[in-house]
Design a protein around this motif. Structure first.
Motif, PDB file in Angstrom:
ATOM      1  N   LEU A   7     -22.655 -14.333  41.107  1.00 47.45           N
ATOM      2  CA  LEU A   7     -22.066 -14.513  42.437  1.00 47.45           C
ATOM      3  C   LEU A   7     -22.846 -13.679  43.460  1.00 47.45           C
ATOM      4  CD1 LEU A   7     -18.263 -14.269  41.590  1.00 47.45           C
ATOM      5  CD2 LEU A   7     -19.559 -16.334  42.034  1.00 47.45           C
ATOM      6  N   PRO A   8     -23.919 -14.222  43.984  1.00 48.40           N
ATOM      7  CA  PRO A   8     -24.757 -13.425  44.893  1.00 48.40           C
ATOM      8  C   PRO A   8     -24.096 -13.179  46.253  1.00 48.40           C
ATOM      9  CG  PRO A   8     -25.650 -15.653  44.649  1.00 48.40           C
ATOM     10  CD  PRO A   8     -24.460 -15.574  43.766  1.00 48.40           C
ATOM     11  N   ASP A   9     -23.204 -14.062  46.638  1.00 50.79           N
ATOM     12  CA  ASP A   9     -22.549 -13.904  47.936  1.00 50.79           C
ATOM     13  C   ASP A   9     -21.615 -12.692  47.898  1.00 50.79           C
ATOM     14  OD1 ASP A   9     -21.043 -14.021  50.206  1.00 50.79           O
ATOM     15  OD2 ASP A   9     -20.680 -16.176  50.104  1.00 50.79           O
ATOM     16  N   PRO A  10     -21.826 -11.715  48.799  1.00 45.35           N
ATOM     17  CA  PRO A  10     -20.975 -10.517  48.793  1.00 45.35           C
ATOM     18  C   PRO A  10     -19.491 -10.827  48.958  1.00 45.35           C
ATOM     19  CG  PRO A  10     -22.735 -10.354  50.444  1.00 45.35           C
ATOM     20  CD  PRO A  10     -22.817 -11.715  49.867  1.00 45.35           C
ATOM     21  N   LYS A  11     -19.170 -11.863  49.716  1.00 43.80           N
ATOM     22  CA  LYS A  11     -17.758 -12.200  49.901  1.00 43.80           C
ATOM     23  C   LYS A  11     -17.116 -12.645  48.582  1.00 43.80           C
ATOM     24  CE  LYS A  11     -15.567 -13.815  53.453  1.00 43.80           C
ATOM     25  NZ  LYS A  11     -15.085 -14.679  54.546  1.00 43.80           N
ATOM     26  N   GLU A  12     -17.888 -13.403  47.818  1.00 43.03           N
ATOM     27  CA  GLU A  12     -17.376 -13.845  46.524  1.00 43.03           C
ATOM     28  C   GLU A  12     -17.247 -12.671  45.558  1.00 43.03           C
ATOM     29  OE1 GLU A  12     -19.891 -17.046  45.250  1.00 43.03           O
ATOM     30  OE2 GLU A  12     -19.400 -18.264  47.004  1.00 43.03           O
ATOM     31  N   GLN A  13     -18.238 -11.795  45.608  1.00 40.78           N
ATOM     32  CA  GLN A  13     -18.183 -10.571  44.797  1.00 40.78           C
ATOM     33  C   GLN A  13     -16.911  -9.781  45.123  1.00 40.78           C
ATOM     34  OE1 GLN A  13     -19.722  -8.988  42.474  1.00 40.78           O
ATOM     35  NE2 GLN A  13     -21.749  -9.924  42.230  1.00 40.78           N
ATOM     36  N   VAL A  70     -13.738 -20.441  45.688  1.00 46.23           N
ATOM     37  CA  VAL A  70     -15.146 -20.093  45.905  1.00 46.23           C
ATOM     38  C   VAL A  70     -15.994 -20.194  44.644  1.00 46.23           C
ATOM     39  CG1 VAL A  70     -14.646 -18.568  47.834  1.00 46.23           C
ATOM     40  CG2 VAL A  70     -14.786 -17.608  45.531  1.00 46.23           C
ATOM     41  N   CYS A  71     -15.362 -20.253  43.515  1.00 46.23           N
ATOM     42  CA  CYS A  71     -16.145 -20.180  42.280  1.00 46.23           C
ATOM     43  C   CYS A  71     -15.668 -21.195  41.254  1.00 46.23           C
ATOM     44  CB  CYS A  71     -16.024 -18.768  41.699  1.00 46.23           C
ATOM     45  SG  CYS A  71     -16.908 -18.562  40.160  1.00 46.23           S
TER      46      CYS A  71
END
Length: 599
Positions: free
Chosen positions: A507-513, A559-560
RNA sequence: GCCUCAGUAGCUCAGUUGGAUAGAGCAACCGCCUUCUAAGCGGUAGGUCACAGGUUCGAAUCCUGUCUGGGGUGCCA
């Protein structure tokens, strides 16, 4: 638990840094004073702690203290930064992965030994067998059973007890009411003629009394017996027969409803049999008198409750010779404290009651009596529940049993057991509760219980789909499942920090992290929620928590994608789903609410 | 009068040993279904934390007082 680990880190850091903190004499109260919290602002890290409280001990400025502590807090699994008087902790995925492994391998998430010293007798509901349970009883039932489940999850030993109030004036009232309903029925059937006048009003005017009367008259012998006597006044024998019948009839109704609500009691104590017939009352009264806490005045016998802080003394035996409600209740509590286990030790070290707020004035006199009898008043605890307002057609009606109104049964029929229980415990016990029947019944989407159950069902659905072979709707082709059940099982058993790496790396997107991290930290904090809910007798912590986890999960779901063509990634994500599902199922179970696998 | 619980967004409520910019659901408004369940998600808007003092580095939270509402103040249970 991550939080506990961080607190341990902090304590040892404080010890280590003491020389640099003006030779601070570290004691337990200081290390216990660290308040670790989850900051709202993500820039403040995953956990944060305010060290300002050390300023007065060290005579140093908070930012300086934070800096010193930062210097000795070394752990390669986290980054510690200082902002003002705060230490902010940025956790690495290793921490989070470890937490996830812990949940997956836990037989019962949230289980802890926070209350393992407690041996509790919880008495609740305890209705008169004079009518159907009302909506308030529903609140005590849901509350009490949830508290029991929570306490047991924290290692406490708990007995649930129902005190049947089957002695006293109210039993006479229900008997009178049933009797006249019988007369009314007999007259209507033409079996009784003559100048019999029914009373204008009955002590219990409710329609259910008619049902009791019908059931009573269904027996030909009983009917004949009533007809043989003068209808204007029942014989003592008839009264007793009606009273016994009514008690059984109404009590079994109550029990059936409690069963349906999944509220079990290990112990049913009859006021009449247990206290009156066995002579417990005179024994207790003797004990009080021997200790000099009673006196006679105005033809009555009084308890000197003012010696224990009550505002006035209370009558134990009325001038007509009968006991007040208080006397048998004192005897009952004396008995609760006096029960012994197999080794002859006190069976309970906590006597817990749930009472309606209308009984609050009753506490000082009961506590006084307990003290007078030589028991520890500290072990006596009353949880007061504020009353319930029913809202029907947008109109507020006060709960009560003397008027015709919706009973608990009606409400459960209307909205179901799950929604009733969840709703009843979702507000703090010391706030009065508005129960909007129309809303709860119609509101599938507005009702939080469905929201949580849906989250659970969605997890189950994903876990099912993962191992099932998908069928193409158009072509009818059967494809390979994402993972085989066997492989998933092996993965789960051998789960470790390394195998979970794909979960975080993908999950490269910080929001998803951020969503993932929030979810994991929330799951990791379940134990704290359970412990606090049990300790503060506040199941609403759990309803709140279950809703938060559900929201975070639904958000993550958006998101995932969980099921992907890549097995290691899919398996890692499925572990997260499994952990959510386990935690939600456990949370719902602690509330006595079902966790459906599909909806 | 006294005791007790409450007063936080339009509504229902979280916010438990005092901590960074007070939160959620519903209602309102704007978006999102070809994709693991849209009973879902994203976004906008909405606040003198009843009022007034006090305690301190810092208060929705602790103290005092006031106001409003619920419950209690039985020889009912």
């Amino acid at each position: 638990m991550i939080k506990q680990k961080l607190l341990n880190h902090l304590s040892s850091a404080l010890q280590q840094a003491a020389p640099q903190l003006n030779n601070l004499a570290v004691d337990d109260t200081m290390t216990a004073a660290f308040r670790l919290e989850r900051p709202r602002n993500p820039e403040h890290g995953d956990y944060a702690v305010n060290v300002s409280f050390l300023a007065r001990h060290t005579k140093m400025a908070p930012p300086k203290i934070a800096e010193v502590l930062q210097g000795v807090l070394s752990d390669d699994r986290m980054i510690v930064t200082v902002v003002g008087g705060y230490l902010n902790f940025q956790l690495s995925t290793a921490f989070l992965a470890e937490a996830l492994v812990g949940i997956i391998h836990s037989p019962a998430p949230g289980c802890n030994d926070g209350l393992s010293e407690e041996r509790v007798l919880l008495e609740y509901v305890s209705a008169n067998p004079t009518g159907p349970l009302h909506i308030g009883h529903g609140r005590w039932a849901a509350l009490g059973d949830a508290i029991i489940r929570l306490m047991r999850h924290c290692g406490a030993e708990v007995t649930a007890e129902f005190y049947i109030n089957d002695a006293g004036v109210q039993m006479g009232n229900i008997t009178t009411s049933v009797y006249w309903r019988c007369v009314e029925l007999l007259k209507a059937d033409g079996l009784l003629s003559g100048p019999v006048e029914l009373p204008e009003t009955l002590p219990y005017p409710g329609e259910y009394v008619l049902d009791v009367a019908k059931a009573y008259l269904a027996d030909a012998q009983r009917q004949a017996h009533l007809l043989s006597a003068s209808p204007s006044e029942p014989s003592a024998e008839a009264r007793q027969a009606i009273q016994d019948f009514s008690r059984e009839f109404l009590l079994s109704d109550q029990r059936a409803l409690l069963d349906r609500m999944r509220v079990p009691f290990e112990s049913w104590i009859s006021e009449k049999e247990y206290l009156y017939d066995r002579g417990v009352i005179p024994e207790t009264l003797d004990a009080l008198t021997r200790k000099g806490f009673t006196y006679e005045a105005e033809d009555a016998l009084w308890f000197k409750s003012t010696e224990f802080g009550d505002e006035k003394d209370r009558v134990l035996r009325k001038s007509d010779g009968s006991f007040t409600y208080l006397m048998p209740d004192i005897a009952y509590h004396h008995d609760k404290f006096s029960r012994k286990d197999d080794q002859g030790q006190a069976r309970y070290n906590r006597i817990l009651n749930i009472w309606g707020a209308d009984h609050h004035g009753y506490i000082p006199r009961m506590r006084g009596a307990i003290q007078a009898l030589g028991h520890s008043p500290d072990q006596f605890e009353v949880l007061l529940g504020q009353l319930v307002n029913l809202i029907v057609d947008g109109e507020r009606t006060r709960m009560g049993k003397r008027r015709k109104m919706l009973t608990l049964q009606d409400v459960v029929d209307e909205v179901g057991v799950d929604a009733t229980r969840f709703w009843m415990v979702s507000k703090s016990a010391d706030t009065s509760l508005d129960f909007d029947v129309d809303l709860a019944a119609s509101a599938t989407s507005e009702n939080p219980v469905f929201y949580v159950q849906y989250a659970h069902a969605r997890c189950c659905s994903i876990l099912r789909n993962a191992v099932e072979s998908p069928v193409n709707v158009d072509s009818g082709e059967v494809a390979q499942p994402f993972v085989t059940a066997e492989a998933l099982q092996v993965f789960e058993q051998n789960l470790n920090i390394q195998t979970l790496a794909p979960l975080f790396d993908s999950l490269p997107d910080p929001k998803e992290q951020q969503v993932l991290k929030a979810l994991l930290l929330m799951l990791d904090g379940f134990e704290d929620v359970v412990r606090d809910a049990a300790r503060f007798r506040s199941p609403h912590f759990v309803t709140q928590y279950a809703q938060d986890v559900s929201a975070q999960f639904h958000s993550f779901y958006g998101v995932c994608r969980i099921l992907t063509p890549e097995p290691s990634l899919t398996q890692a994500r499925l572990m997260l789903i499994r952990a959510i599902q386990k935690t939600l199922a456990q949370a719902l179970d602690l509330l006595g609410v079902s966790a459906p696998e599909r909806m």
